[in-house]
Write an enzyme that holds these catalytic residues in place. Structure first.
Site, PDB file in Angstrom:
ATOM      1  N   ASP A 148       0.698  -1.284  -0.034  1.00 26.99           N
ATOM      2  CA  ASP A 148       0.039  -0.122  -0.080  1.00 26.99           C
ATOM      3  C   ASP A 148       0.701   1.187   0.311  1.00 26.99           C
ATOM      4  O   ASP A 148       2.155   1.027  -0.061  1.00 26.99           O
ATOM      5  CB  ASP A 148      -0.846  -0.095   1.165  1.00 26.99           C
ATOM      6  CG  ASP A 148      -0.163   0.030   2.635  1.00 26.99           C
ATOM      7  OD1 ASP A 148       1.028   0.013   2.575  1.00 26.99           O
ATOM      8  OD2 ASP A 148      -0.777  -0.249   3.536  1.00 26.99           O
ATOM      9  N   ASP A 168       9.264 -34.029  -8.753  1.00 24.35           N
ATOM     10  CA  ASP A 168       8.439 -35.086  -9.463  1.00 24.35           C
ATOM     11  C   ASP A 168       7.530 -35.361  -8.477  1.00 24.35           C
ATOM     12  O   ASP A 168       7.317 -35.623  -7.315  1.00 24.35           O
ATOM     13  CB  ASP A 168       9.417 -36.186  -9.887  1.00 24.35           C
ATOM     14  CG  ASP A 168       8.751 -37.569 -10.178  1.00 24.35           C
ATOM     15  OD1 ASP A 168       7.896 -37.289 -11.182  1.00 24.35           O
ATOM     16  OD2 ASP A 168       8.670 -38.358  -9.772  1.00 24.35           O
ATOM     17  N   HIS A 522      59.264-133.570-101.318  1.00 27.39           N
ATOM     18  CA  HIS A 522      59.211-133.437-102.885  1.00 27.39           C
ATOM     19  C   HIS A 522      58.277-133.044-103.701  1.00 27.39           C
ATOM     20  O   HIS A 522      57.983-132.652-104.626  1.00 27.39           O
ATOM     21  CB  HIS A 522      59.797-134.810-103.271  1.00 27.39           C
ATOM     22  CG  HIS A 522      58.970-136.125-103.237  1.00 27.39           C
ATOM     23  ND1 HIS A 522      58.824-136.880-102.387  1.00 27.39           N
ATOM     24  CD2 HIS A 522      58.172-136.315-104.024  1.00 27.39           C
ATOM     25  CE1 HIS A 522      57.864-137.745-102.560  1.00 27.39           C
ATOM     26  NE2 HIS A 522      57.318-137.640-103.577  1.00 27.39           N
ATOM     27  N   ASP A 575      62.864-136.057 -96.650  1.00 22.77           N
ATOM     28  CA  ASP A 575      61.594-135.558 -97.440  1.00 22.77           C
ATOM     29  C   ASP A 575      60.523-135.371 -96.447  1.00 22.77           C
ATOM     30  O   ASP A 575      59.610-136.373 -96.405  1.00 22.77           O
ATOM     31  CB  ASP A 575      61.605-136.776 -98.345  1.00 22.77           C
ATOM     32  CG  ASP A 575      60.485-136.417 -99.542  1.00 22.77           C
ATOM     33  OD1 ASP A 575      60.189-135.431 -99.540  1.00 22.77           O
ATOM     34  OD2 ASP A 575      60.047-137.557-100.096  1.00 22.77           O
ATOM     35  N   SER A 680      52.520-140.288-102.678  1.00 25.84           N
ATOM     36  CA  SER A 680      53.705-139.588-101.991  1.00 25.84           C
ATOM     37  C   SER A 680      53.255-138.666-101.024  1.00 25.84           C
ATOM     38  O   SER A 680      52.143-137.873-101.321  1.00 25.84           O
ATOM     39  CB  SER A 680      54.486-138.806-102.884  1.00 25.84           C
ATOM     40  OG  SER A 680      55.885-139.453-103.300  1.00 25.84           O
TER      41      SER A 680
END
Ligand code: ARG
Length: 730
Positions: A148, A168, A522, A575, A680
């Site tokens: 005031d 929080d 022969h 022969d 022969s």
């Protein structure tokens, strides 16, 4: 599901802890790229005006100078949502008045006044907050300061200084809102920095509203080899309708077996057709079977689904009561049918049951071979497949065979046992008797062995051979007569006789092997030269010259004894000649060889020998060239006697050849029986042990059948070395 919630929660917390940094007033509002393990890269972000701070300081105007009069100041503090504001005064010195009527600091939460302060620490009046901080119920706080215009001690009041910070808020411990909306979380509330999370008990899951929990259906795909499933809330009935689907899906090749616990309860309705799973059911669906609806109060126990994928649909409605069910499932390898047996083979291993990935092998007994689709295979294995079928059909075992046994020239074989050359067949070789006999004379038996080879009973036998039978005509002459003074030879009695036609001239020869004819040297010499082999034609197996229609045998080569040298026809020493035939002869009753002399064979004086030929014959005291084969039997003449006869002949005649030890004589002193021109080269055969052997070759003589003269023959025994050598080398 619970685990999943926790994981979700943890992530939330990580983000929440990062929001600390995000709202750090020194750094300002930041955006962060979150990497693993909390590594973050933060970039400054332009600071918006309206963003709430995490902490700050509020002071009266001109603090720490006294505050001016007529003030009406307001501070609207705010922190991020989910936080409260804690206001702590470090100093407060405001003109004290009752009810702080003149000067005051008013702390408000929206319109609710949390405190109206004035005075100073030690003042008796006023309302000093002291050391106690002020906590706002929400994330806002309003401070209003008024003064005031009338204050005598004003210069002494410095106003206030306060710090505020975001705290929080534990939403979880906050009382239930009064609007009747129920608790923040229906089951578990987890406070986080600046916020909170709801979570559910085991068997429940969070609804999309993120607050309330419902009975979990389990759901999802169960792909482990075993597991446990139960209905929502089991063993308690769910409070509302459920429609849950469970899928058990394991690797193909395995089957799922469901094992329901005893405590089983699904409402069943009694209908006219009996109990019916009308409103509540558990449906079991597999790929290749009709779906099966289960209900009632009795556990189905064990259900073998025969499938690797099973779907369970649990359905209830809001009415009725089902306590639910619980089951353990396990998996088994798919079973294949028993493979069965293979005739003449063995299937291994022998098991009572065969499952997916089991192998079996098939081996055939000794002497049998594996056959698949008509093809022989080395080995056989088959595997039980995931579809419960063997990947290959069992093979067959077929008896092996050794193929055709080696054919035997001039012989054959007979099966002593078995047939079609099959395993264990036994064959015996034989030669075409009486013309051939087995070399060695032993019965040779061959057996088809497991190695598919014919094996003989005698280790040394490589292959059997048929050798010609010599000197054993199928017919014997019963009456011996003569050429000069001889008779016609009946068929087949002198089968070794050869009729030689050399350049049109007639001569004789004898078969001594399937490729050899022996004759006189022969015969194949003309003017001191060997006749060309093309001029030599040989006829065999005949007794009549007219049957010369039979095709002649030709010479491949002619081999005259190297020491035969008779330019003037007075030296018939050596022969002897051999003619190799172009093609070997197959013997039969009309053509057979005469034996060659055995080692040590002798010419015993007086022993009768058989002379034969197509030579000159005497009929009615006239000599004609006969067309019939004639023969005569003549004795061996003492060499001395013969020599004397020739010596005396030489006295009366010119050009009488000389007798050598390579010659011998046969005949009778009185004459009348002899060989003659055209004979022969023909045979003089002696017979020992029933076999005729080539003792002499018709060679020469002085006249024919003359008294006191003898026919002269080549002494074959003297030439065995040359004969064998010549036949071997050619
Ligand atoms: N050198 C006669 C011939 O070429 C064979 C004479 C045989 N003579 C005898 N008297 N045996 O046919």
């Amino acid at each position: 599901m619970f685990h999943l919630n926790v994981r979700h929660l943890l992530l939330q917390q990580r983000i929440s802890s990062l929001t600390d940094i995000a709202f750090n007033p020194e750094m300002g509002w930041t955006s962060c790229i979150i990497l693993f393990l909390y590594v973050s890269v933060c970039e400054p972000w332009p600071l918006p005006d309206t963003e709430p701070l995490m902490h700050g300081v509020v002071q009266s105007p001109q603090y720490p100078q006294p505050y001016p009069p007529n003030l009406q100041e307001q501070w609207d503090l705010s922190v991020p949502e989910g936080y409260q504001i804690r206001l702590t005064f470090t100093h407060l010195d405001i003109e004290a008045s009752a009810g702080c009527y003149y000067d005051a600091l008013t702390v408000l939460y929206d319109t609710k006044i949390l405190g109206k302060f004035c005075g100073h620490e030690n003042s008796a009046d006023g309302n000093h907050p002291g050391n106690q901080p002020i906590l706002s119920p929400g994330n806002r706080l309003t401070l209003m300061f008024q003064s005031d215009d009338n204050n005598p001690e004003r210069h002494q009041n410095v106003g206030f200084s306060a710090q505020y910070q975001a705290i929080d808020m534990d939403e979880c411990s906050a009382p239930e809102p009064e609007d009747g909306s129920g608790p923040l979380c229906s089951q578990i509330c987890l406070n986080t920095l600046g916020s909170y999370l709801c979570s559910c008990h085991h068997g429940y899951e969070l609804r999309p509203d993120q607050r309330s929990c419902v009975l979990s259906c389990g759901g999802g795909i169960f792909d482990e080899t075993e597991g446990h499933l139960f209905s929502p809330g089991y063993p308690n009935p769910p409070h509302h309708a459920v429609s849950c689907q469970y899928i058990i899906s394991v690797e193909s090749g395995f089957t799922v077996v469901l094992n329901f616990t005893d405590n089983f309860h699904i409402e069943s309705m009694d209908t006219e057709q009996g109990p019916n799973c009308l409103h509540h059911w558990l449906q079991v669906t597999t790929s290749d079977r009709e779906p099966m609806k289960l209900c009632g109060g009795k556990s189905p126990g064990r259900i073998d689904t025969n499938s690797n994928t099973v779907r369970l649909d649990y359905h209830t409605d809001d009415e009725g009561l089902s306590k639910g069910w619980s089951l353990d499932y396990s998996t088994y390898r798919v079973k294949c049918p028993l493979p069965g047996n293979v005739a003449k083979g063995r299937v291994t291993p022998i098991l009572t049951e065969y499952f997916y990935r089991d192998y079996i092998y098939v081996r055939c007994d000794q002497g049998y071979k594996l056959m698949m689709d008509g093809q022989e295979v080395e080995g056989f294995t088959t595997m039980c497949q995931s579809n419960g079928q063997w990947h290959l059909l069992l093979p067959e075992c077929h008896i092996i065979d050794c193929g055709e046994p080696e054919p035997l020239l001039n012989g054959g074989l007979t099966f002593l046992s078995g047939f079609q050359n099959q395993y264990r067949s036994v064959v015996q070789y034989h030669c075409n008797a009486p013309f051939y006999s087995l070399l060695g004379g032993i019965n040779v038996v061959f057996t088809c062995e497991a190695d598919r080879k014919w094996r003989s009973n005698i280790d040394i036998v490589v292959s059997p051979t048929c050798i010609p039978v010599c000197g054993q005509p199928t017919k014997l002459i019963s009456v011996y007569q003569r050429i000069i003074g001889g008779s016609d030879a009946p068929d087949d009695t002198i089968p070794w006789q050869v009729l030689l036609n050399i350049d049109g001239g007639r001569a004789g020869g004898m078969v001594i092997g399937d490729s050899w004819v022996m004759t006189a040297a022969h015969n194949v010499m003309k003017g001191g030269n060997q006749v060309s082999k093309e001029t030599v034609r040989m006829y065999m197996g005949i007794t009549d010259v007219k049957t010369q229609l039979v095709s002649p045998v030709y010479a491949a080569s002619i081999h005259i004894h190297p020491e035969y040298n008779n330019p003037n026809n007075v030296d018939y020493n050596n022969d002897i000649a051999l003619i190799k035939l172009q093609d070997p002869i197959t013997f039969n009753s009309s053509i057979m060889p005469i034996c060659l002399p055995a080692e040590g064979a002798t010419y015993v004086t007086g022993v009768m020998g058989l002379v034969s030929g197509f030579g000159v014959k005497e009929t009615d005291n006239r000599r004609i060239l006969t067309n019939k084969m004639n023969y005569v039997q003549l004795p061996v003449v003492e060499q001395e006697t013969c020599s004397k006869s020739i010596t005396s002949l030489k006295k009366t005649r010119d050009n009488v050849p000389s007798l050598s030890n390579n010659m011998f004589c046969a005949g009778v002193p009185e004459g009348g029986q002899d060989s003659c021109q055209g004979d022969s080269g023909g045979p003089y055969a002696l017979r020992d042990d029933g076999r005729f052997w080539a003792a002499g070759i018709v060679s020469w003589g002085v006249d024919c059948g003359k008294q006191g003269a003898y026919g002269v023959y080549t002494r074959v025994t003297n030439y065995m070395e040359w004969i064998n050598k010549t036949m071997q080398e050619n």
